[in-house]
Design a protein around this motif. Sequence first.
Motif, short mmCIF file in Angstrom:
data_model
loop_
_atom_site.label_atom_id
_atom_site.label_comp_id
_atom_site.label_asym_id
_atom_site.label_seq_id
_atom_site.Cartn_x
_atom_site.Cartn_y
_atom_site.Cartn_z
N GLY A 255 15.02 -41.37 48.21
CA GLY A 255 15.94 -40.76 49.16
C GLY A 255 17.19 -41.56 49.44
N SER A 256 17.39 -42.68 48.73
CA SER A 256 18.50 -43.56 49.06
C SER A 256 19.82 -43.13 48.45
CB SER A 256 18.18 -44.99 48.57
OG SER A 256 18.10 -45.03 47.15
N THR A 257 19.79 -42.42 47.32
CA THR A 257 21.00 -42.11 46.58
C THR A 257 21.10 -40.62 46.28
OG1 THR A 257 20.88 -44.28 45.51
CG2 THR A 257 22.33 -42.65 44.50
N ILE A 258 22.29 -40.07 46.46
CA ILE A 258 22.56 -38.67 46.15
C ILE A 258 23.68 -38.62 45.12
CG2 ILE A 258 23.39 -36.46 47.07
CD1 ILE A 258 22.19 -37.37 49.79
N LEU A 259 23.52 -37.78 44.12
CA LEU A 259 24.48 -37.66 43.03
C LEU A 259 24.88 -36.20 42.87
CD1 LEU A 259 24.13 -39.27 39.52
CD2 LEU A 259 24.70 -36.87 39.74
N VAL A 260 26.17 -35.96 42.76
CA VAL A 260 26.66 -34.62 42.44
C VAL A 260 27.85 -34.76 41.48
CG1 VAL A 260 28.16 -34.54 44.49
CG2 VAL A 260 27.48 -32.41 43.36
N PRO A 261 27.84 -34.03 40.36
CA PRO A 261 28.97 -34.11 39.43
C PRO A 261 30.14 -33.28 39.92
CG PRO A 261 27.33 -32.59 38.60
CD PRO A 261 26.76 -33.18 39.86
N GLY A 262 31.29 -33.51 39.29
CA GLY A 262 32.46 -32.72 39.61
C GLY A 262 32.31 -31.28 39.16
N ASP A 277 24.06 -41.30 52.91
CA ASP A 277 23.99 -39.90 53.35
C ASP A 277 25.36 -39.28 53.57
OD1 ASP A 277 21.28 -40.21 53.26
OD2 ASP A 277 21.00 -40.39 55.42
N GLY A 278 26.33 -39.66 52.73
CA GLY A 278 27.63 -39.02 52.75
C GLY A 278 28.67 -39.68 53.62
N ALA A 279 28.33 -40.77 54.31
CA ALA A 279 29.32 -41.46 55.13
C ALA A 279 30.43 -42.02 54.24
CB ALA A 279 28.67 -42.57 55.94
N THR A 280 30.05 -42.55 53.08
CA THR A 280 31.02 -43.02 52.08
C THR A 280 30.55 -42.54 50.71
OG1 THR A 280 29.86 -45.14 51.79
CG2 THR A 280 31.67 -45.05 53.40
N TRP A 281 31.49 -42.39 49.81
CA TRP A 281 31.21 -41.93 48.45
C TRP A 281 31.86 -42.85 47.43
CZ3 TRP A 281 28.29 -37.67 46.96
CH2 TRP A 281 27.87 -36.81 48.00
N GLY A 300 17.57 -44.96 42.59
CA GLY A 300 18.96 -44.55 42.49
C GLY A 300 19.86 -45.52 41.77
N SER A 301 19.32 -46.54 41.12
CA SER A 301 20.15 -47.54 40.47
C SER A 301 20.59 -47.15 39.07
CB SER A 301 19.41 -48.89 40.40
OG SER A 301 18.26 -48.79 39.58
N ILE A 302 19.93 -46.16 38.46
CA ILE A 302 20.27 -45.72 37.11
C ILE A 302 20.53 -44.22 37.14
CG2 ILE A 302 19.51 -45.57 34.72
CD1 ILE A 302 17.66 -47.92 35.27
N MET A 303 21.59 -43.80 36.47
CA MET A 303 22.00 -42.40 36.46
C MET A 303 22.05 -41.91 35.02
SD MET A 303 25.69 -40.87 37.69
CE MET A 303 26.63 -42.12 36.80
N ALA A 304 21.68 -40.65 34.82
CA ALA A 304 21.84 -40.01 33.53
C ALA A 304 22.56 -38.68 33.71
CB ALA A 304 20.48 -39.78 32.87
#
Length: 395
Positions: A255-262, A277-281, A300-304
């Motif tokens: 629950g620590s990291t949220i990812l959304v593409p453009g 939680d969206g305070a900074t991006w 949340g440290s690795i993204m694909a």
Amino acid sequence: GYTNTPPAFNMLNIATDPKLRRVAMSGDGQRIVSVGYPSNIWVTSDGGASWNEDTSAGSVTWVDVAMSADGKYIAAAERDSFQTHALWYSDDFGASFTMKNFAQSRVSDIAISDDGQTIAVTHDNPNLYQIYISTDAGDTWNARGANKEWRTISMSSDGTKMIAAENFAYLSDDSGLTWSKITIGEAGYTNGIQHTDVSMSADGSKMIASGLGLRLCSGDKNHCKQWSNWVSITDNLSGTMSWDLGKRATISRDGSTILVPGGMSYNKDKIHTTTDDGATWTTYTKDTNKNHGVALSADGSIMAVASENQVGFWLLGDAALAYGPLVAGTGDSKALQQGCETCPAGSTRLSGDLVSNGNTYCICEENYRVQDNQCVACENGSLRPAGDNAAGNNT
């Protein structure tokens, strides 16, 4: 806040499959599976350094793929507009796949529990279907919920908590047996907001829903079935319009990291992440304008990101290090300044770090935890999955 990190991303070409659009990842980020429109099933167990191609189903149109936390269980669903089709299932880390009979058409999304037994499938067929749920790894199915044009579904690691969406979102805390509608109280949204994706943390305590921006709720079903408890978290996302986001979004298992593409306008080459939680991006720019499926490791440290004939992998954070089959370093060593240092006892790291990209970190082995930036054995027979960042907070 808005940070435009320099493009230091590693796009991995996977053979000749031209349209990889969905991706799933294990908790430690090492096992990844990707499928597309059309493609075979592609699986890696070493963070993308090498790939295995499974041709059991042939090169077909896939709608989605899901993977358990340890990567042992994988479920991939075919899709042809109005034809019936199959679900393909693996219980051996993607070494082989077996077809599971599945009678309904136009699958839109799929989710799987960590024990591989609970699988949930939605359909966006205009003829309207219920949500189909299996508790025996796809051998039998039960229709749950109302007949809707369902778009997306996500579940907790044990399969007891679920969130699914069409125009409105619905919640379940009894493995999909019953569902509660989240009624939107805002003026002008009496017909819902056409959710495009939902995602839930492993314990089901945090969930996100995309569609006209991105909203977050923290709490149980009774709390989150109230629309007023869903908070818009893209208001502070500078440099883009809140509506110009991709159709896929995900939250890490912890629950620590949220990812959304453009989205499809000016953000095609952007990936947006938040750890508060969206305070900074933080916004990452990459050299391709196609964002389809997205996935995160447990912390949340690795993204694909699946981008047509490539799958991109990145380590997230201040360094934004490229992640993938880069030449340098041997197994069980980490990049440190301009050389490789052996990982301490109880930790490991796959080969492939490029020392010129900066420092990396070792990963704690199974049944080890982090204590003061060291991996120490769990006490008194306690258990813990592998994957803790030895340089991170205590676990």
